[in-house]
Structures are given as structure tokens and as C-alpha cells.
Write a protein that holds these residues in place. Structure first.
Motif, PDB file in Angstrom:
ATOM      1  N   VAL A  53      37.634 -49.914  41.534  1.00  0.00           N
ATOM      2  CA  VAL A  53      36.631 -49.147  40.806  1.00  0.00           C
ATOM      3  C   VAL A  53      36.325 -49.886  39.505  1.00  0.00           C
ATOM      4  O   VAL A  53      37.226 -50.261  38.751  1.00  0.00           O
ATOM      5  CB  VAL A  53      37.086 -47.696  40.537  1.00  0.00           C
ATOM      6  CG1 VAL A  53      38.410 -47.645  39.774  1.00  0.00           C
ATOM      7  CG2 VAL A  53      36.001 -46.919  39.800  1.00  0.00           C
ATOM      8  N   LEU A  54      35.040 -50.112  39.278  1.00  0.00           N
ATOM      9  CA  LEU A  54      34.545 -50.829  38.101  1.00  0.00           C
ATOM     10  C   LEU A  54      33.883 -49.818  37.173  1.00  0.00           C
ATOM     11  O   LEU A  54      33.128 -48.950  37.637  1.00  0.00           O
ATOM     12  CB  LEU A  54      33.536 -51.895  38.539  1.00  0.00           C
ATOM     13  CG  LEU A  54      32.840 -52.720  37.460  1.00  0.00           C
ATOM     14  CD1 LEU A  54      33.819 -53.643  36.758  1.00  0.00           C
ATOM     15  CD2 LEU A  54      31.701 -53.532  38.092  1.00  0.00           C
ATOM     16  N   PHE A  55      34.137 -49.937  35.868  1.00  0.00           N
ATOM     17  CA  PHE A  55      33.544 -48.964  34.943  1.00  0.00           C
ATOM     18  C   PHE A  55      33.443 -49.547  33.540  1.00  0.00           C
ATOM     19  O   PHE A  55      34.056 -50.572  33.217  1.00  0.00           O
ATOM     20  CB  PHE A  55      34.374 -47.685  34.921  1.00  0.00           C
ATOM     21  CG  PHE A  55      35.775 -47.835  34.376  1.00  0.00           C
ATOM     22  CD1 PHE A  55      36.072 -47.529  33.049  1.00  0.00           C
ATOM     23  CD2 PHE A  55      36.808 -48.269  35.197  1.00  0.00           C
ATOM     24  CE1 PHE A  55      37.361 -47.668  32.543  1.00  0.00           C
ATOM     25  CE2 PHE A  55      38.100 -48.413  34.706  1.00  0.00           C
ATOM     26  CZ  PHE A  55      38.377 -48.111  33.380  1.00  0.00           C
ATOM     27  N   ARG A  56      32.633 -48.892  32.726  1.00  0.00           N
ATOM     28  CA  ARG A  56      32.610 -49.127  31.281  1.00  0.00           C
ATOM     29  C   ARG A  56      33.189 -47.896  30.605  1.00  0.00           C
ATOM     30  O   ARG A  56      32.793 -46.764  30.902  1.00  0.00           O
ATOM     31  CB  ARG A  56      31.187 -49.366  30.775  1.00  0.00           C
ATOM     32  CG  ARG A  56      30.555 -50.665  31.242  1.00  0.00           C
ATOM     33  CD  ARG A  56      29.246 -50.933  30.494  1.00  0.00           C
ATOM     34  NE  ARG A  56      28.514 -52.044  31.064  1.00  0.00           N
ATOM     35  CZ  ARG A  56      28.697 -53.322  30.750  1.00  0.00           C
ATOM     36  NH1 ARG A  56      29.638 -53.643  29.864  1.00  0.00           N
ATOM     37  NH2 ARG A  56      27.977 -54.265  31.316  1.00  0.00           N
ATOM     38  N   ASP A  57      34.114 -48.113  29.685  1.00  0.00           N
ATOM     39  CA  ASP A  57      34.692 -46.974  28.978  1.00  0.00           C
ATOM     40  C   ASP A  57      33.762 -46.514  27.864  1.00  0.00           C
ATOM     41  O   ASP A  57      32.635 -47.023  27.717  1.00  0.00           O
ATOM     42  CB  ASP A  57      36.092 -47.297  28.466  1.00  0.00           C
ATOM     43  CG  ASP A  57      36.105 -48.395  27.408  1.00  0.00           C
ATOM     44  OD1 ASP A  57      35.048 -48.702  26.817  1.00  0.00           O
ATOM     45  OD2 ASP A  57      37.199 -48.952  27.157  1.00  0.00           O
ATOM     46  N   GLY A  58      34.206 -45.559  27.079  1.00  0.00           N
ATOM     47  CA  GLY A  58      33.359 -44.987  26.048  1.00  0.00           C
ATOM     48  C   GLY A  58      32.884 -45.975  25.017  1.00  0.00           C
ATOM     49  O   GLY A  58      31.833 -45.771  24.382  1.00  0.00           O
ATOM     50  N   SER A  59      33.604 -47.084  24.835  1.00  0.00           N
ATOM     51  CA  SER A  59      33.190 -48.103  23.878  1.00  0.00           C
ATOM     52  C   SER A  59      32.281 -49.154  24.510  1.00  0.00           C
ATOM     53  O   SER A  59      31.812 -50.062  23.820  1.00  0.00           O
ATOM     54  CB  SER A  59      34.425 -48.792  23.290  1.00  0.00           C
ATOM     55  OG  SER A  59      35.079 -49.580  24.274  1.00  0.00           O
TER      56      SER A  59
END
Length: 438
Positions: A53-59
């Protein structure tokens, strides 16, 4: 021909296989950066037979984790982006982009369970519109100074497409200069327009001869395969007359990419990336040596042929690749439309999901394929012995891998290689970003 065992050695890439161990030593395209745009930047990824799973965190920082939650195996691709990480909806376990467990909220107060949990995570980096992942052990190699990575964002465009077969036979179409004279033959010469997939309708450098005519009328190429620091260079010549020769220079970028000319103004760097043993994605970066590219226009053109969210082609086995026998008799060699990507897709998918190479009979024009397979087997053996295969680069080595040069032009008959070298140098001298990069 080769044995079943030899074929398996160079095609199978799941965890623990020899070829899989090799490919995990390199950065692999995992997604287009545009796939993480929007309100929920989370994307399931299957790469080299692994579910991630690939994602961008809140930053906005990128993370890539194993897809199954280490609690009870639920799918983290359905997770929630909150509190600085990705939270599993099953029991609320929270993980940051490094795989560190931040919270196990249903556990009793004072529980130390979270401190002992670590989800597998993998390095990720964004380059030229593609998010690359490193699934191997140790430090990843440095990125070479390829044109597509050196050019500014305004001059590159990235896209991808799903192919329903093994990665190796998909890659080998780009190492085969002879197929273009037949598979991509058009019976009528047309001016190149903005339509996607018509790169062979442009004129070659230093001539007004359309590539369609070259490929149609001069179908016995003389192919030279040369070792290069990045892999292989293929120089293909077609004698046009006593005075002139059509010259096309393409490159194999080890382990699984090639660099080819699209026109006198643009090149393509294309990777063939295994999803698993029986499917793969092609990822391409188009690099302009003149003006900025119109990304919206290029994406709109390509989405006429590919469906979101998985970039599945609209032509395939399921509809006979749009085959039209009347068109085959009058317009194109394949009868499968103007898009050469559909032609390639048919050629490689029709070999089966994993080509049976025990039944093939290679000829002189397949010398590039033979040379690449030898490189691949040598590199697999090096990894098996604990040695370092080619193109595992440190920063200094990566900076020295420039280009590589490509061209499609008409030069003097029997002339030395200085012709294509001069054409490539001329194009680079005119590119505003190339002088800046130096």
C-alpha cells in the motif's frame, strides 16, 4: 531454444526467485505520482508479486508498507489517513510511513504491544512523475543521470499501461529493431499529427522521408549490438541508396528499461515492471529536448486508450485488439488501428502469459534479445554468488551515466558512427535544459 528451467530462471520474479532477487536490487516504478493526487492519497500496489500500500501522510511524505495489517491481516489499502500515519479500520492500529506502530487503541492502558510491532516498509522516491520503490535489502543504488531525470518537470511526461503477460517478453519488444518494419507498417504515408501512438509517421532527422516509408520499403536491417556502461546500445541501419542510410539508435537500460527516439525532439524511457509472473506495467517518461510538454493534452490522448483506475487497455484479448480484416488488407499490416502500442500489446500477449521459449527459433535479427538474455543470466548469477551486478551505482557512477543517446536519421552510406553521435550532440546543444543541467 532453451529449457523449461532456463525459461523459468529469467521470467519468474516472486520473492525468493533468482530473477526476483536481482530485480529487487534496483529502483522499480510503483505508481504514477498523479495516482496519489486527490483527497485520499492511498493506492494499493502489486509489485514483483508483493501486495503493498502506497500513501502520502498528513505532511505529504511518501510511505510504502506491506498491505496486510500485522494484527490480523486486514487490508491497509482501505486505511484511514490520520494522526500522522495510516490507520487500519479493523481495530484502529496506526502505522507511520516507516512501518512503526504508533497506536493500538483497543489494547489496555499501559500495553507495550505497540512497541514490539513493526510493519515492513520500503524506500520510495518521486522522480519525473513516477514514484519509484526499492524492495531489496541494504541501501538502494543511486539514480543515473538519465535525460528523463535531468530535464525539468515542465519537459517530461509520465504514463503507464497494464499488459497481460510476463514482463520479459514485454521488454523484449523494445530490444527488437526488426519488428517495426512489419508490425508497425502503414500502407499510406500520413503526416504526423497529435494522435497518440503515431511516432513512426514522423520524418527522420536530416530528411523529409517519413519513417512509415523507411519501414515499409527497407525491411532488411543491419543490426549492431554494442555493450555499454548502462547495458546495450543497438544501432540499426537500413540502406536507402548508394549515398544514404537510415540509422536508428536505441538502448537497453539494465535491468528492464529501454530508451528510444520518439522523434527528433523527444525520447522515451520505458520500464517493464512485473506485477507478478503473468502481468506487468509499462511505465514511460517522455522527454522533450525543445519546448515544454502539454501534460494535460498528452494524458487526455492516452486515456482514450486506457481505463482508470488501473490503466487497463481498452483493446486486448477480450475484443481481438480491434482487429479489422479490411484495414489489414488496405491500411495497416496488423489491422489493429493506428496506435503502435496496440500492435506491440498483441505481439507480446499472443505469446501467452509466459512465453514458452523452448519452442522459439531465433534469427540474426534477434541478436539484441540474445545479448540481453546473456546480461540477465550473468547478473542473476552474480547476485546468487553475493556479487554486485551491473548498474548498482554509487553517486559518482550514477552521475557518469548520461543520456543515453538515441536518434533516428538519414546519414551518409557506409559512414562511421560519428553521424549519429553528431545528431545527438546537435539536439542536446539546442536543448535549453541540457545546458543548464551541465
Amino acid at each position: 531454444m532453451m529449457s523449461d528451467e532456463q525459461n523459468a530462471l529469467i521470467t519468474r520474479i516472486t520473492p525468493g526467485t533468482p530473477a526476483g532477487n536481482l530485480l529487487r536490487r534496483y529502483w522499480q516504478p510503483a505508481a504514477l505520482a498523479i495516482e496519489l493526487e486527490g483527497a485520499r492519497p492511498i493506492r494499493p500496489v502489486r509489485l514483483l508479486g508483493q501486495n503493498l500500500v502506497l500513501f502520502r501522510d498528513g505532511s505529504g511524505a511518501l510511505g510504502l508498507l506491506d498491505r496486510d495489517c500485522p494484527h490480523r491481516g486486514a487490508d491497509l489499502a482501505f486505511g484511514r489517513l490520520e494522526d500522522g500515519g495510516l490507520r487500519c479500520p479493523f481495530h484502529g492500529w496506526l502505522f507511520d510511513r516507516t512501518g512503526r506502530c504508533l497506536q493500538t487503541p483497543a489494547e489496555p492502558d499501559g500495553s507495550k504491544l505497540c512497541e514490539r510491532i513493526r510493519q515492513n516498509s520500503y524506500p520510495v522516491v518521486e522522480r519525473a512523475g513516477i514514484i519509484f520503490a526499492y524492495l531489496g535489502e541494504g541501501e538502494p543504488p543511486a539514480f543515473p543521470a538519465l535525460d528523463c531525470f535531468v530535464a525539468p518537470d515542465s519537459h517530461v511526461f509520465a504514463f503507464k499501461g497494464l499488459i497481460d503477460c510476463n514482463w520479459l517478453q514485454a521488454l523484449e519488444v523494445g530490444i527488437d529493431p526488426a519488428h517495426a518494419s512489419f508490425l508497425h507498417r502503414f500502407f499510406e504515408d500520413e503526416e504526423q499529427d497529435a494522435a497518440y501512438g503515431r511516432q513512426f509517421r514522423a520524418t527522420s532527422a536530416d530528411s523529409d522521408m517519413p519513417m512509415t516509408r523507411v519501414l515499409r520499403e527497407f525491411d532488411r536491417p543491419d543490426i549492431t549490438v554494442e555493450p555499454a556502461e548502462f547495458g546495450l546500445r543497438l544501432v540499426t541501419r537500413r540502406a536507402l541508396s548508394k549515398e544514404s542510410t537510415h540509422v536508428r539508435v536505441t538502448n537497453v537500460l539494465f535491468p528492464q528499461a529501454f530508451v528510444i527516439p520518439l522523434s527528433s525532439e523527444m525520447t522515451i524511457t520505458q520500464w517493464h515492471v512485473p506485477v507478478d509472473d503473468k502481468s506487468c506495467y509499462w511505465y514511460a517518461i517522455f522527454t522533450s529536448f525543445t519546448g515544454p510538454v502539454d501534460k494535460d493534452q498528452m494524458r487526455t490522448q492516452r486515456l482514450k486508450l486506457y481505463e482508470l483506475p488501473d490503466y487497463r487497455p481498452r483493446m486486448g484479448r477480450f475484443n481481438d485488439y480491434g482487429f479489422d480484416p479490411y484495414e489489414q488488407a488496405t491500411k495497416t499490416y496488423t489491422g489493429m488501428g493506428d496506435d503502435i502500442n496496440v500492435h506491440d500489446q498483441w505481439a507480446i500477449e499472443s505469446q501467452g502469459r509466459i512465453q514458452d521459449r523452448t519452442r522459439e527459433h531465433l534469427g540474426q535479427t534477434d541478436k539484441g534479445i540474445v545479448a540481453y538474455r546473456r546480461l540477465l543470466v550473468t547478473a542473476i548469477g552474480a547476485v546468487e554468488r553475493g556479487e554486485t551486478p551491473m548498474m548498482i551505482l554509487d553517486a559518482a557512477q550514477a552521475a557518469a551515466i548520461i543520456g543515453p543517446a538515441t536518434m533516428d536519421g538519414v546519414g551518409p552510406a557506409g559512414g562511421p558512427d560519428s553521424y549519429w553521435v553528431k545528431v545527438d550532440a546537435r539536439r542536446r546543444e539546442s536543448a535549453p535544459w541540457y545546458q543548464t543541467a551541465e
